[in-house]
Design a protein around this motif. Structure first.
Motif, PDB file in Angstrom:
ATOM      1  N   SER B 246      63.893  32.535  17.950  1.00  0.00           N
ATOM      2  CA  SER B 246      62.726  32.722  16.672  1.00  0.00           C
ATOM      3  C   SER B 246      63.207  33.847  15.915  1.00  0.00           C
ATOM      4  O   SER B 246      62.971  34.894  15.795  1.00  0.00           O
ATOM      5  N   LYS B 249      60.472  35.698  13.598  1.00  0.00           N
ATOM      6  CA  LYS B 249      59.812  36.949  14.554  1.00  0.00           C
ATOM      7  C   LYS B 249      60.994  37.973  14.392  1.00  0.00           C
ATOM      8  O   LYS B 249      60.186  39.214  14.136  1.00  0.00           O
ATOM      9  N   PHE B 252      60.427  39.044  10.736  1.00  0.00           N
ATOM     10  CA  PHE B 252      59.045  39.844  10.654  1.00  0.00           C
ATOM     11  C   PHE B 252      59.076  41.321  11.203  1.00  0.00           C
ATOM     12  O   PHE B 252      58.624  42.100  10.576  1.00  0.00           O
ATOM     13  N   ILE B 253      59.794  41.365  12.484  1.00  0.00           N
ATOM     14  CA  ILE B 253      59.839  42.839  12.965  1.00  0.00           C
ATOM     15  C   ILE B 253      60.817  43.683  12.072  1.00  0.00           C
ATOM     16  O   ILE B 253      60.423  44.791  11.696  1.00  0.00           O
ATOM     17  N   SER B 322      60.710  45.370  20.313  1.00  0.00           N
ATOM     18  CA  SER B 322      60.390  44.140  20.142  1.00  0.00           C
ATOM     19  C   SER B 322      61.183  42.960  19.869  1.00  0.00           C
ATOM     20  O   SER B 322      61.450  42.021  20.227  1.00  0.00           O
ATOM     21  N   ILE B 326      61.793  39.575  21.890  1.00  0.00           N
ATOM     22  CA  ILE B 326      61.886  38.355  21.157  1.00  0.00           C
ATOM     23  C   ILE B 326      63.186  37.417  21.473  1.00  0.00           C
ATOM     24  O   ILE B 326      63.201  36.345  21.576  1.00  0.00           O
ATOM     25  N   ASP B 330      61.471  35.501  24.082  1.00  0.00           N
ATOM     26  CA  ASP B 330      60.801  34.873  23.027  1.00  0.00           C
ATOM     27  C   ASP B 330      59.400  35.073  23.089  1.00  0.00           C
ATOM     28  O   ASP B 330      58.480  34.185  23.267  1.00  0.00           O
ATOM     29  N   SER B 332      55.125  35.923  22.470  1.00  0.00           N
ATOM     30  CA  SER B 332      54.364  35.368  21.377  1.00  0.00           C
ATOM     31  C   SER B 332      53.975  36.337  20.329  1.00  0.00           C
ATOM     32  O   SER B 332      54.228  37.485  20.444  1.00  0.00           O
ATOM     33  N   TRP B 333      53.499  35.904  19.486  1.00  0.00           N
ATOM     34  CA  TRP B 333      53.032  36.765  18.051  1.00  0.00           C
ATOM     35  C   TRP B 333      52.003  37.673  18.579  1.00  0.00           C
ATOM     36  O   TRP B 333      52.056  39.047  18.196  1.00  0.00           O
ATOM     37  N   LEU B 336      53.378  40.701  20.125  1.00  0.00           N
ATOM     38  CA  LEU B 336      53.993  41.488  19.077  1.00  0.00           C
ATOM     39  C   LEU B 336      52.989  42.373  18.378  1.00  0.00           C
ATOM     40  O   LEU B 336      53.541  43.294  17.446  1.00  0.00           O
ATOM     41  N   SER B 340      53.793  46.014  16.286  1.00  0.00           N
ATOM     42  CA  SER B 340      53.763  45.735  14.830  1.00  0.00           C
ATOM     43  C   SER B 340      52.666  46.851  14.302  1.00  0.00           C
ATOM     44  O   SER B 340      52.838  47.521  13.435  1.00  0.00           O
TER      45      SER B 340
END
Lengths: 310, 363
Positions: B246, B249, B252-253, B322, B326, B330, B332-333, B336, B340
Motif C-alpha cells: 500500500s 497509504k 499519504f502518511i 502508522s 501499513i 496493511d 485500513s484507511w 489510519l 492522521s
C-alpha cells in the motif's frame, strides 16, 4: 503630496522618532540627514508602512496611509539599507522575482528588467549570481529591484554605505536621473553630507529622533550667518590646546580634524593673535590657516554639537 | 505565492548540497542501523557449581537465535553485571535455575520465558521414565512436525501474521528524522528573510501575507516530502526492503507527517529571534525526539508515561507507527484516521501559534 504629522515612535519607552513633521512635494528630492541612530530608518519604515507609529500620522494626497497602507504601497519603491536580495540567484532572477511579486505584467516584465538593469549599469552581468558581485554592484541590484514597478515615490535608505566610489557615483547618477528625468519623488536618507547636497533640493536634519532643522541648502547655511569657520593645520594637536581655545570668548566650538582643528567663532571676531600665542605656548606650530565657507556639516555640528559620523 | 515558491526551489537547485547530504545521511544511517540490528544477540553468562550441570544445559540453552549463553564463573558473571557489561546472568542447578540481573528490563521476561519453557520441557521428558532422553526428545520433535491438532493463527485480513521488522522501523525512523532537519532548515528561510530585508520587501509588494507564508511553507513541504519519498523508493526497489503493498497509504502518511513537521518548524521559528538561534535550538532539540518516541527501540521498550506523553506531542511517533502498520499489516484507511487526525491537530496548533508569534514579533 506626502507628509508626516507629529510622528512619534517609542521602543520600550525610548523615543526613536519624536514629533517629526516632514513634507514632500510631488517630484521633489528630499534629503533626510543624520548620524547613525538619529531615527532616519525608523521614520522611513513608518512612512513606508512597515511599522506603525506610536502616535501621529502619515498622509498621501491628504489620506492617512496608517489606515490604508495599500494606497502608498502601490506607488512606493523602497531601497532598504540591507542588501535584500537572494544571493544564490542571478541579478536577472532576482529582478524577475521582485517583478512577479509586484505583479508587473508578464509581457512588460522582461522589458522593465532590461531597462532597470541598464539604468543601474549591470545589463552585461545580469546572468551572474548576486553572491559573486561586489558590494557596490549588489547595492545597484538592490535599487533596480525597487524600480521595476515604476514607483512614483522612491525611498532610499543609505544606499551607498560601504561601497566603492565608482558604484557610489553610479547610484547617485541613477537617483538624479530618476528625479530629474522621470519626475520620481525621492526621499533620500544618508549620513554623507555631500550626497545630500548633490541630490536634494531640501534637507531635513535629524538628531536623537527629532528634526532639528529643515530647509534648502541656502536656508540651512544661513543658520551659520553669524559665525565664521576657521580651518587650521597644526604640527600636532593636544587636548590641552583644544580646551584652551574652547575657552576663548569668541569661540563657539572646536573640533579636531585629521591634520589640525576647526574652530567656529562669532562672525567678525579676530582670534588670530590669541590663537598663535596659545598654540605656540604648547610647542605646536601653525602650518596653515584659512577661513572656510560653512558647509551643511558645519550646520549639523552647530545644531547638534557632534559630527555626522559620530 | 508561486513566485515565492519558485524562488525558493530555484535557490535549492542552485545549492542542493545540504539536502543531498541529509538524504544520503538517512540512507547511510538506515543501512548502518539495520546492519547492527541483524547481528544483535544478547550475551548471557551462565555458571554452576556443578560442571556436569553446565555440560548438560549449555548446548540446550544455545538452541536459539536471541541469546548467546556463555559459560563462566559466578564471580565473573557478578562482576560483568556490576560493570554493566551484561544485563543478566543465569545460575544453573540440576533441575532449577536462578536469573541474576542488575535492573528490571523487558528482556528479563523474555529470558525467563525461554529458560522456563526449556526446563519444563526437559522435566516432562525426564518424567517419561526412559533412560534415552535424547532419543525421546528427537521423537517428540519429529512428532510435533505433524501433530494431530494444529493451531493456526491468521491476520485479520487473512494470511500469516508478519514478524515485527525492526530494520523497517529504523528505516522509517531515520528517514523521517533526517527529513525533520531538511524541513526545519527550509522553514528557517523565513527568519533569514526577515533579517535580510527580503520579507519587508514582500510585505510592501501587493503579495498577501497568506501568499508569502504559503509560498515558503509549500516549498519546505515539497522538499521534505520529496526527500522522504526518494529514500523510501530507493529502499523499496534497490535495497529489497518490503514496504508492503500500500504505497499510496505510505505516501499519504508521509504527506501528513511533512505537513505537521513544517508546522512544528514554524512554531520553533516563532520562538526564535534570529535564524542562527533557530539553527542552534532546532538542531539540539530534534535529535531528542526519536529517542523519546522510541523509534530506535523495539515496541514496548519505552514505558515511561511522561516520555510517552512528550513523544505524542510530536508527529514522528504517530507517523512511524502508522507506516509500520501499513507496511506490516496493511491496515485500513479507517485505522489510519486516528494518527492522521493527531498529526493534523499538531500541525494546526503549531502553525497557528508559530505564525502568530512571527507576526507579533514583526509588529
Amino acid at each position: 503630496m506626502l507628509e508626516t504629522i507629529k510622528l512619534t515612535k517609542s521602543f520600550k519607552g525610548k523615543k526613536a522618532v519624536d514629533d517629526v513633521d516632514l513634507y514632500i512635494d510631488e517630484g521633489e528630492s528630499i534629503g533626510l540627514l543624520g548620524p547613525n541612530g538619529a531615527g532616519k530608518s525608523t521614520t522611513i519604515s513608518i512612512i513606508s508602512t512597515l511599522i506603525k507609529p506610536s502616535s501621529g500620522d502619515v498622509k498621501l494626497q491628504g489620506k492617512s496611509t496608517i489606515k490604508n497602507p495599500a494606497a502608498i504601497r502601490e506607488v512606493l519603491g523602497v531601497v532598504p539599507q540591507e542588501i535584500a536580495l537572494y544571493e544564490e540567484l542571478s541579478a536577472y532572477e532576482n529582478l524577475k522575482f521582485f517583478g512577479e511579486i509586484y505583479k508587473v505584467k508578464r509581457n512588460t516584465l522582461e522589458t522593465r528588467i532590461q531597462e532597470t538593469l541598464e539604468m543601474v549599469g549591470l545589463k552585461e552581468r545580469q546572468k551572474d549570481l548576486v553572491k559573486t558581485f561586489s558590494g557596490g554592484m549588489k547595492r545597484r541590484v538592490n535599487i533596480a529591484a525597487a524600480l521595476l514597478h515604476k514607483p512614483k515615490i522612491m525611498i532610499l535608505d543609505e544606499p551607498t554605505v560601504g561601497i566603492d566610489p565608482q558604484s557610489r557615483n553610479h547610484i547617485l547618477e541613477t537617483v538624479r536621473k530618476l528625479n530629474q528625468e522621470e519626475g520620481t519623488t525621492v526621499l533620500y536618507t544618508s549620513h554623507y553630507m555631500e550626497e545630500v547636497e548633490q541630490l536634494c533640493r531640501r534637507v531635513y536634519i535629524m538628531d536623537h529622533g527629532k528634526v532639528v532643522a529643515s530647509g534648502s541648502k541656502e536656508e540651512l547655511l544661513n543658520i551659520l550667518s553669524s559665525e565664521d569657520t576657521l580651518q587650521i593645520q597644526l604640527s600636532g594637536t593636544t587636548e590641552t590646546v583644544i580646551k584652551k581655545i574652547n575657552s576663548f570668548n569668541a569661540v563657539r566650538h572646536v573640533d579636531k580634524t585629521s591634520d589640525g582643528i576647526r574652530i567656529i567663532t562669532k562672525k567678525g571676531s579676530n582670534i588670530l593673535s590669541e590663537l598663535v600665542h596659545t598654540v605656540e605656548s604648547e610647542g605646536i606650530q601653525i602650518t596653515n590657516y584659512q577661513m572656510v565657507t560653512p558647509s551643511l556639516e558645519d550646520v549639523f555640528l552647530h545644531l547638534t554639537g557632534r559630527t555626522l559620523r559620530d | 505565492m508561486f513566485a515565492v515558491f519558485k524562488s525558493q526551489l530555484r535557490k535549492d537547485i542552485r545549492s542542493p548540497w545540504a539536502i543531498i547530504l541529509l538524504l544520503t545521511g538517512s540512507i547511510v544511517l538506515s543501512l548502518i542501523a539495520s546492519g547492527t540490528n541483524q547481528t544483535t544477540q544478547t550475551t548471557v553468562p551462565v555458571f554452576s557449581d556443578d560442571g556436569a550441570v553446565l555440560e548438560k544445559w549449555e548446548p540446550l540453552l544455545n538452541e536459539n537465535d536471541q541469546f548467546a549463553f556463555v559459560t563462566g564463573t559466578e564471580a565473573d558473571a557478578q562482576a560483568n553485571i556490576r560493570d554493566g557489561e551484561v544485563n543478566m546472568a543465569l545460575q544453573l542447578f540440576e533441575d532449577d535455575y536462578r536469573i541474576l540481573t542488575g535492573s528490571n528490563m523487558p528482556q528479563l521476561q523474555i529470558l525467563e520465558d525461554y529458560v522456563h519453557t526449556l526446563f519444563t520441557t526437559e522435566a516432562q521428558l525426564q518424567a517419561s521414565g526412559t533412560n534415552q532422553i535424547d532419543a525421546l526428545r528427537q521423537a517428540v520433535q519429529e512428532y510435533l512436525e505433524s501433530p494431530p491438532y494444529q493451531l493456526q493463527i491468521e491476520a485479520v485480513g487473512g494470511g500469516e501474521i508478519p514478524e515485527y521488522n525492526m530494520e523497517l522501523q529504523l528505516l522509517f525512523g531515520f528517514t523521517l528524522f533526517m527529513a525533520m532537519f531538511t524541513i526545519g532548515f527550509k522553514v528557517n528561510e523565513i527568519s533569514a528573510e526577515r533579517t535580510n530585508g527580503i520579507w519587508d520587501r514582500m510585505i510592501l509588494s501587493p503579495l498577501t501575507k497568506m501568499s508569502m507564508y504559503l509560498g515558503h511553507l509549500l516549498s519546505s513541504f515539497f522538499v521534505g516530502f520529496l526527500q522522504i519519498i526518494i529514500v523510501l523508493l530507493i529502499f523499496q526497489y534497490f535495497m529489497d526492503y518490503d514496504l508492503g503493498n500500500s504505497f499510496g497509504k505510505i505516501v499519504f502518511i508521509t504527506a501528513l507527517f511533512t505537513l505537521s513537521m513544517v508546522s512544528v518548524a514554524m512554531l520553533f521559528t516563532g520562538f526564535m529571534k534570529t535564524p542562527e538561534q533557530f539553527q542552534i535550538i532546532y538542531s539540539s532539540t530534534i535529535p531528542i525526539i526519536p529517542v523519546l518516541s522510541g523509534v530506535y527501540m523495539p515496541p514496548g521498550m519505552l514505558s515511561n508515561p511522561i516520555l510517552l506523553f512528550i513523544a505524542d506531542l510530536f508527529p514522528l511517533v504517530h507517523a512511524v507507527d502508522s507506516l509500520m502498520d501499513i507496511a506490516l499489516y496493511d491496515i485500513s484507511w479507517s485505522d489510519l484516521a486516528l494518527p492522521s487526525a493527531l498529526m493534523l491537530l499538531i500541525g494546526v496548533i503549531s502553525m497557528g501559534i508559530g505564525v502568530n508569534l512571527v507576526e507579533r514579533r514583526n509588529s
